[in-house]
Design a protein around this motif. Sequence first.
Motif, PDB file in Angstrom:
ATOM      1  N   GLU A 155       0.802  -1.216   0.000  1.00 15.05           N
ATOM      2  CA  GLU A 155       0.000   0.000   0.000  1.00 15.05           C
ATOM      3  C   GLU A 155       0.837   1.270   0.000  1.00 15.05           C
ATOM      4  OE1 GLU A 155      -2.585  -0.326   3.333  1.00 15.05           O
ATOM      5  OE2 GLU A 155      -4.026  -1.614   2.301  1.00 15.05           O
ATOM      6  N   ASP A 156       2.066   1.206   0.527  1.00 13.02           N
ATOM      7  CA  ASP A 156       2.874   2.416   0.605  1.00 13.02           C
ATOM      8  C   ASP A 156       3.685   2.671  -0.669  1.00 13.02           C
ATOM      9  OD1 ASP A 156       4.493   0.239   0.987  1.00 13.02           O
ATOM     10  OD2 ASP A 156       5.730   1.153   2.544  1.00 13.02           O
ATOM     11  N   TRP A 157       3.561   1.814  -1.662  1.00 11.79           N
ATOM     12  CA  TRP A 157       4.205   2.074  -2.947  1.00 11.79           C
ATOM     13  C   TRP A 157       3.365   3.102  -3.714  1.00 11.79           C
ATOM     14  CZ3 TRP A 157       7.156  -2.323  -5.798  1.00 11.79           C
ATOM     15  CH2 TRP A 157       7.983  -3.002  -4.886  1.00 11.79           C
ATOM     16  N   THR A 158       4.048   3.949  -4.469  1.00 12.61           N
ATOM     17  CA  THR A 158       3.363   5.012  -5.195  1.00 12.61           C
ATOM     18  C   THR A 158       3.591   4.877  -6.701  1.00 12.61           C
ATOM     19  OG1 THR A 158       5.285   6.470  -4.901  1.00 12.61           O
ATOM     20  CG2 THR A 158       3.514   6.625  -3.273  1.00 12.61           C
ATOM     21  N   GLU A 159       2.587   5.275  -7.465  1.00  7.96           N
ATOM     22  CA  GLU A 159       2.697   5.220  -8.914  1.00  7.96           C
ATOM     23  C   GLU A 159       3.510   6.406  -9.439  1.00  7.96           C
ATOM     24  OE1 GLU A 159      -0.139   4.847 -12.923  1.00  7.96           O
ATOM     25  OE2 GLU A 159      -1.015   5.357 -10.959  1.00  7.96           O
ATOM     26  N   VAL A 160       4.385   6.140 -10.391  1.00  4.39           N
ATOM     27  CA  VAL A 160       5.215   7.163 -11.024  1.00  4.39           C
ATOM     28  C   VAL A 160       4.779   7.272 -12.491  1.00  4.39           C
ATOM     29  CG1 VAL A 160       7.549   7.876 -11.622  1.00  4.39           C
ATOM     30  CG2 VAL A 160       7.123   6.658  -9.477  1.00  4.39           C
ATOM     31  N   GLY A 178       8.704   1.675  -4.457  1.00  6.65           N
ATOM     32  CA  GLY A 178       8.589   1.498  -3.020  1.00  6.65           C
ATOM     33  C   GLY A 178       9.669   2.278  -2.286  1.00  6.65           C
ATOM     34  N   ALA A 179      10.396   1.571  -1.390  1.00  8.92           N
ATOM     35  CA  ALA A 179      11.425   2.222  -0.581  1.00  8.92           C
ATOM     36  C   ALA A 179      12.527   2.785  -1.463  1.00  8.92           C
ATOM     37  CB  ALA A 179      12.006   1.228   0.424  1.00  8.92           C
ATOM     38  N   LYS A 183      15.527   0.921  -3.641  1.00 12.43           N
ATOM     39  CA  LYS A 183      15.260   1.092  -5.073  1.00 12.43           C
ATOM     40  C   LYS A 183      14.220   0.086  -5.578  1.00 12.43           C
ATOM     41  CE  LYS A 183      19.831   3.014  -6.107  1.00 12.43           C
ATOM     42  NZ  LYS A 183      21.072   2.898  -6.917  1.00 12.43           N
ATOM     43  N   GLU A 184      13.179  -0.088  -4.789  1.00 15.47           N
ATOM     44  CA  GLU A 184      12.116  -1.025  -5.159  1.00 15.47           C
ATOM     45  C   GLU A 184      11.245  -0.442  -6.272  1.00 15.47           C
ATOM     46  OE1 GLU A 184      10.885  -3.299  -1.116  1.00 15.47           O
ATOM     47  OE2 GLU A 184      10.417  -1.171  -1.182  1.00 15.47           O
ATOM     48  N   GLN A 185      10.910  -1.262  -7.216  1.00 16.95           N
ATOM     49  CA  GLN A 185       9.995  -0.828  -8.260  1.00 16.95           C
ATOM     50  C   GLN A 185       9.380  -2.031  -8.968  1.00 16.95           C
ATOM     51  OE1 GLN A 185      11.458   1.159 -11.735  1.00 16.95           O
ATOM     52  NE2 GLN A 185      13.213  -0.203 -12.019  1.00 16.95           N
ATOM     53  N   VAL A 186       8.235  -1.800  -9.548  1.00 19.99           N
ATOM     54  CA  VAL A 186       7.581  -2.776 -10.407  1.00 19.99           C
ATOM     55  C   VAL A 186       7.019  -2.010 -11.593  1.00 19.99           C
ATOM     56  CG1 VAL A 186       5.448  -2.580  -9.048  1.00 19.99           C
ATOM     57  CG2 VAL A 186       5.767  -4.511 -10.607  1.00 19.99           C
ATOM     58  N   TYR A 187       7.204  -2.553 -12.788  1.00 22.07           N
ATOM     59  CA  TYR A 187       6.605  -1.921 -13.961  1.00 22.07           C
ATOM     60  C   TYR A 187       6.091  -2.979 -14.916  1.00 22.07           C
ATOM     61  CZ  TYR A 187      11.140  -2.569 -16.414  1.00 22.07           C
ATOM     62  OH  TYR A 187      12.287  -3.085 -16.976  1.00 22.07           O
ATOM     63  N   GLY A 263      -3.950 -11.010 -28.626  1.00 22.00           N
ATOM     64  CA  GLY A 263      -3.043 -10.134 -29.343  1.00 22.00           C
ATOM     65  C   GLY A 263      -2.181  -9.239 -28.495  1.00 22.00           C
ATOM     66  N   ARG A 264      -2.334  -9.289 -27.155  1.00 23.18           N
ATOM     67  CA  ARG A 264      -1.508  -8.450 -26.290  1.00 23.18           C
ATOM     68  C   ARG A 264      -0.475  -9.296 -25.549  1.00 23.18           C
ATOM     69  NH1 ARG A 264      -6.104  -5.161 -26.225  1.00 23.18           N
ATOM     70  NH2 ARG A 264      -5.623  -2.924 -26.366  1.00 23.18           N
ATOM     71  N   PHE A 265       0.748  -8.794 -25.522  1.00 19.73           N
ATOM     72  CA  PHE A 265       1.863  -9.445 -24.828  1.00 19.73           C
ATOM     73  C   PHE A 265       2.173  -8.629 -23.583  1.00 19.73           C
ATOM     74  CE2 PHE A 265       6.414  -9.789 -23.993  1.00 19.73           C
ATOM     75  CZ  PHE A 265       6.594 -11.165 -23.953  1.00 19.73           C
ATOM     76  N   TYR A 266       2.275  -9.307 -22.423  1.00 19.67           N
ATOM     77  CA  TYR A 266       2.502  -8.629 -21.144  1.00 19.67           C
ATOM     78  C   TYR A 266       3.803  -9.120 -20.513  1.00 19.67           C
ATOM     79  CZ  TYR A 266      -2.443  -7.241 -21.310  1.00 19.67           C
ATOM     80  OH  TYR A 266      -3.668  -6.717 -21.679  1.00 19.67           O
ATOM     81  N   ALA A 267       4.495  -8.199 -19.857  1.00 18.09           N
ATOM     82  CA  ALA A 267       5.706  -8.538 -19.097  1.00 18.09           C
ATOM     83  C   ALA A 267       5.695  -7.737 -17.805  1.00 18.09           C
ATOM     84  CB  ALA A 267       6.964  -8.246 -19.900  1.00 18.09           C
ATOM     85  N   MET A 268       5.991  -8.395 -16.702  1.00 16.69           N
ATOM     86  CA  MET A 268       6.051  -7.746 -15.386  1.00 16.69           C
ATOM     87  C   MET A 268       7.473  -7.833 -14.867  1.00 16.69           C
ATOM     88  SD  MET A 268       4.000  -8.788 -11.900  1.00 16.69           S
ATOM     89  CE  MET A 268       3.660  -7.589 -10.628  1.00 16.69           C
ATOM     90  N   PHE A 269       8.014  -6.699 -14.392  1.00 12.11           N
ATOM     91  CA  PHE A 269       9.391  -6.646 -13.892  1.00 12.11           C
ATOM     92  C   PHE A 269       9.394  -6.056 -12.486  1.00 12.11           C
ATOM     93  CE2 PHE A 269       9.445  -6.250 -18.485  1.00 12.11           C
ATOM     94  CZ  PHE A 269      10.422  -7.156 -18.869  1.00 12.11           C
ATOM     95  N   ILE A 270      10.002  -6.770 -11.555  1.00 14.75           N
ATOM     96  CA  ILE A 270      10.150  -6.309 -10.170  1.00 14.75           C
ATOM     97  C   ILE A 270      11.644  -6.296  -9.854  1.00 14.75           C
ATOM     98  CG2 ILE A 270       9.547  -6.684  -7.758  1.00 14.75           C
ATOM     99  CD1 ILE A 270       7.177  -8.362  -8.740  1.00 14.75           C
ATOM    100  N   SER A 271      12.150  -5.165  -9.367  1.00 13.52           N
ATOM    101  CA  SER A 271      13.579  -5.058  -9.094  1.00 13.52           C
ATOM    102  C   SER A 271      13.826  -4.308  -7.793  1.00 13.52           C
ATOM    103  CB  SER A 271      14.300  -4.347 -10.246  1.00 13.52           C
ATOM    104  OG  SER A 271      13.860  -3.005 -10.353  1.00 13.52           O
TER     105      SER A 271
END
Length: 297
Positions: A155-160, A178-179, A183-187, A263-271
Amino acid sequence: HQRSRALAWFLCCVCHLRSELIETGALELRATTMNAQASSMLSRSGKKQVSWAPSSGAAGYQRAKRQRSFSCTRANATGGPGESQHPAALQRREALNLGLFTASAAYLRTCLDTGNVALADDLALFWGAANPPATYGATARTTKEFARYSFNYPEDWTEVPVNKVEKGTNGTDCRLKGALRAKEQVYIVVLQRLGEDLKGYKTTDIEKSLSGIAVADANLQDALAQTDNKVFVQREVNGQTFFDLDVEGQTPFLITLTNDGAGRFYAMFISATPKGFSEKKALYKKMRDSFRTFVIV
């Protein structure tokens, strides 16, 4: 909400401990006061204070005397005016205080740690719109009825906001951070140029697609280049195929790739940083496993 509940629990523990100590101290103070009043009355009346002894002789008298001595020592432990407190009693009380406060603080710290797996059920749900490439700089959020994908996140992660280059180069639809220190992020990347069903893909095809997506992310390119043996784990969710990849390195990644069949290709990245990744890997995996796609008819 979880932080508020944890803080409230901690304050309740402190209040409970305080009330227990006040009650215990009041009882001991009352006993000390009564003993002092009795001694004062005996002194004023000129009578000597006599300890009761059973009729069993000297042995019984010695037992009664030991009991009397123990009671006096316990009363003195509360520390009346001019009286010294008993070291053993003080140590027991200090150990009780320290133990409860330490346990409460440890529980509070655990609850406030968003990476703790126990908090995973309190993750928020992101509904993504998969907006067209021409749209950028705005939120990718939408409602459930118009969502083309979803995933759980703290919940404390924010959208950029996604900029024009990210949106146009590799199809980044949304990014959450996130923090800052970790350097937490998901895109999420959404592409429409791949219409194939991933069930028929070979590992080399997925690697090729992943390499194409990594063009706009230098950290992802470096991480993939440092990983010699890329092992994709295939899993099925409600008939949909997902390919998961764990990438170790200076910037670790958790990745999943899938196709919605329309027809849509999705990729999720968490780092995150290596330290942050090792501490919260279980949380990141739960986020990845929660990723779903939807087809709007």
